[in-house]
Design a protein around this motif. Structure first.
Motif, PDB file in Angstrom:
ATOM      1  N   LYS A  90      -7.172  -5.574  -1.546  1.00 18.36           N
ATOM      2  CA  LYS A  90      -8.000  -4.738  -0.721  1.00 18.36           C
ATOM      3  C   LYS A  90      -9.300  -4.601  -1.412  1.00 18.36           C
TER       4      LYS A  90
ATOM      5  N   VAL B 166      -0.833  -6.507  -4.526  1.00 21.71           N
ATOM      6  CA  VAL B 166      -1.724  -4.812  -4.318  1.00 21.71           C
ATOM      7  C   VAL B 166      -3.494  -4.950  -4.516  1.00 21.71           C
TER       8      VAL B 166
ATOM      9  N   PRO C 166       0.615  -1.403  -0.352  1.00 22.28           N
ATOM     10  CA  PRO C 166       0.080   0.012   0.023  1.00 22.28           C
ATOM     11  C   PRO C 166       0.901   1.377   0.055  1.00 22.28           C
TER      12      PRO C 166
ATOM     13  N   ALA D 298      -8.828  -1.077  -3.861  1.00 26.49           N
ATOM     14  CA  ALA D 298      -7.420  -1.040  -4.102  1.00 26.49           C
ATOM     15  C   ALA D 298      -7.315  -0.415  -5.402  1.00 26.49           C
TER      16      ALA D 298
ATOM     17  N   SER E 257       2.568   1.853  -3.398  1.00 24.22           N
ATOM     18  CA  SER E 257       2.370   1.363  -4.273  1.00 24.22           C
ATOM     19  C   SER E 257       2.100   3.423  -4.579  1.00 24.22           C
ATOM     20  N   ARG E 258       1.926   4.102  -3.450  1.00 30.92           N
ATOM     21  CA  ARG E 258       1.948   5.344  -3.503  1.00 30.92           C
ATOM     22  C   ARG E 258       2.843   6.639  -3.659  1.00 30.92           C
TER      23      ARG E 258
ATOM     24  N   SER F  81      -8.442   3.407  -5.787  1.00 29.16           N
ATOM     25  CA  SER F  81      -7.279   4.658  -5.763  1.00 29.16           C
ATOM     26  C   SER F  81      -6.716   4.769  -6.439  1.00 29.16           C
ATOM     27  N   LEU F  82      -5.879   3.494  -6.465  1.00 27.04           N
ATOM     28  CA  LEU F  82      -4.549   3.713  -7.197  1.00 27.04           C
ATOM     29  C   LEU F  82      -4.132   4.373  -8.678  1.00 27.04           C
TER      30      LEU F  82
END
Length: 235
Positions: A165, A162, A131, A168, A134-135, A171-172
């Motif tokens: 969740k 990745v 998490p 996810a 990846s950001r 969000s990404l």
């Protein structure tokens, strides 16, 4: 050195023996080391990695030293001294390397040119902090490349970490750094269907975001998503 002959470059290389560590940290001389690595064979440049042994981690954290390491990976990957240097880079907290301003470039070079074991080590370390990585401005680049250049099972395990969740992927896709991770996920046959499905389901939200709208346009989901989903067997 652009017009220097091979013999002249070998003379320059000989003159640098004993001074490689200083040269690797110099804003000017590190270019000289890289030029020699590019134009001379390993028999004439093996002393570079040899003299740097013991300082791999420190080099990776340095703006100029990291660049030299990347060139060593490109031109002398299988040299025993280069292999030892890379082992030093990956010793300890490998995730910290992926998050560092300069060292992440070395991690990228390892994923492209390193040994299978070294690439696997990076994938495994990233999986533990997916998490956040990846950001992250730098680590997201490493995650994206690890998905594409890791061994098949390492890549798949990282991809599952990745996307596992709920929400996810959405969000990404709406994150300035995370979106490049989504682009890599879409290139993985075993996971792309699930990624497309989530983007299609949450398209109304994703399209409102600058980065999300761009990736939706790229994959053809801006007009409802049917074509892209059909290509993946309906996912």
């Amino acid at each position: 050195l652009e017009s220097a002959s091979g013999e002249e470059m070998r003379q320059v290389a000989a003159s640098l023996r004993g001074s490689v560590w200083l040269a690797a940290h110099s804003p000017y001389a590190h270019h000289l080391l890289e030029h020699l690595l590019h134009h001379l064979g390993i028999e004439d440049t093996s002393f570079i990695a040899e003299e740097l042994k013991g300082g791999g981690r420190e080099l990776a954290l340095n703006e100029f030293g990291s660049s030299v390491l990347c060139q060593l990976l490109l031109f002398s990957t299988h040299d025993p001294s280069t292999e030892q240097l890379i082992e030093e880079v990956l010793s300890g907290d490998t995730t910290a390397v992926c998050h560092h301003k300069h060292a992440h470039k070395v991690a990228l070079a390892i994923l492209e040119h390193g040994s299978p074991r070294q690439r696997s080590q990076i994938c495994v370390s990233l999986r533990g902090e997916v998490p956040r990585s990846s950001r992250h401005r730098f680590a997201a680049q490493v995650v994206a490349e690890a998905l594409l250049h890791g061994a098949a099972e390492d890549s798949h395990s990282l991809a599952v970490a990745v996307v596992c969740k709920p929400g996810a992927v959405t969000s990404l896709a709406c994150h300035c750094f995370g979106v490049q991770v989504v682009r890599s996920l879409l290139r993985l046959p075993r996971i792309s269907g699930a990624v497309l499905q989530e983007l299609n389901t949450n398209g109304h939200k994703v399209k409102k975001d600058k980065f999300g709208a761009e990736i939706m346009m790229e994959i053809g989901l801006h007009a409802g998503g049917c074509n892209a989903l059909a290509l993946c067997g309906g996912a």
